[in-house]
Motif scaffolding. Structure first.
Motif, PDB file in Angstrom:
ATOM      1  N   SER A   6     -29.134   9.084  -4.839  1.00  0.00           N
ATOM      2  CA  SER A   6     -30.357   9.767  -5.223  1.00  0.00           C
ATOM      3  C   SER A   6     -30.541  10.990  -4.345  1.00  0.00           C
ATOM      4  N   SER A   7     -31.012  12.061  -4.949  1.00  0.00           N
ATOM      5  CA  SER A   7     -31.292  13.268  -4.173  1.00  0.00           C
ATOM      6  C   SER A   7     -32.603  13.140  -3.402  1.00  0.00           C
ATOM      7  N   PHE A   8     -33.405  12.131  -3.747  1.00  0.00           N
ATOM      8  CA  PHE A   8     -34.647  11.895  -3.021  1.00  0.00           C
ATOM      9  C   PHE A   8     -34.348  11.211  -1.705  1.00  0.00           C
ATOM     10  N   VAL A   9     -35.022  11.650  -0.653  1.00  0.00           N
ATOM     11  CA  VAL A   9     -34.943  10.970   0.630  1.00  0.00           C
ATOM     12  C   VAL A   9     -36.054   9.928   0.610  1.00  0.00           C
ATOM     13  N   TRP A  15     -40.247  12.503  -2.572  1.00  0.00           N
ATOM     14  CA  TRP A  15     -40.176  11.122  -3.056  1.00  0.00           C
ATOM     15  C   TRP A  15     -41.596  10.564  -3.220  1.00  0.00           C
ATOM     16  N   PHE A  16     -42.429  10.768  -2.201  1.00  0.00           N
ATOM     17  CA  PHE A  16     -43.808  10.272  -2.225  1.00  0.00           C
ATOM     18  C   PHE A  16     -44.622  10.932  -3.339  1.00  0.00           C
ATOM     19  N   LEU A  17     -44.546  12.268  -3.442  1.00  0.00           N
ATOM     20  CA  LEU A  17     -45.324  12.983  -4.457  1.00  0.00           C
ATOM     21  C   LEU A  17     -44.866  12.631  -5.875  1.00  0.00           C
ATOM     22  N   GLN A  18     -43.582  12.353  -6.055  1.00  0.00           N
ATOM     23  CA  GLN A  18     -43.094  11.955  -7.374  1.00  0.00           C
ATOM     24  C   GLN A  18     -43.756  10.649  -7.804  1.00  0.00           C
ATOM     25  N   ASN A  80     -34.277  17.148  -9.609  1.00  0.00           N
ATOM     26  CA  ASN A  80     -33.567  16.078  -8.913  1.00  0.00           C
ATOM     27  C   ASN A  80     -32.548  15.375  -9.805  1.00  0.00           C
ATOM     28  N   ALA A  81     -32.812  15.291 -11.102  1.00  0.00           N
ATOM     29  CA  ALA A  81     -31.816  14.726 -12.020  1.00  0.00           C
ATOM     30  C   ALA A  81     -30.571  15.605 -12.038  1.00  0.00           C
TER      31      ALA A  81
END
Length: 121
Positions: A6-9, A15-18, A80-81
């Motif tokens: 995943s590109s999210f940390v 990540w949190f805001l998503q 991010n996708a």
């Protein structure tokens, strides 16, 4: 077992805001469907009704936040996708710039329309 990529940390701001925007969008979208598809059927919604709703500060703020959250959530998700699919280097920077500009234009135009409908411009 397949490796998770995943590109999210995890625990990072994006990540949190998503996740926060997802929860907010679910609640407000449910309210939107209930109000504009069950209480008032779509064919009965008029411009005058919309203007009257937008003159209510709470409704106005909710709809503007709905716009901003939806724009962020969608653009961040698409970006991010693409990164997860291997986008990198210069194309990654170009895609980020294009998505950012498109998102800012969408939010600016949508906010302007909301302000006009609320009678504040």
């Amino acid at each position: 077992m397949a490796e998770r990529h995943s590109s999210f940390v995890p625990g990072g701001t994006a990540w949190f805001l998503q996740r926060v925007t997802a929860a907010f969008l679910i609640v407000v979208l449910a309210m939107h469907f209930f109000l504009l598809h069950f209480v008032n059927h779509a064919y009965a919604v008029t411009l005058d009704d919309t203007v009257a709703r937008m003159e209510n500060v709470g409704y106005f703020l909710t709809m503007v936040l709905f716009l901003w959250a939806g724009a962020f959530h969608g653009i961040n998700g698409v970006y991010n996708a693409l990164v997860n699919q291997g986008l990198s280097g210069t194309p990654k920077k170009v895609v980020l710039a294009v998505l950012t500009l498109a998102g800012l234009a969408l939010v600016a135009q949508g906010t302007y329309v909301a302000l006009v409908m609320a009678g504040w411009m």
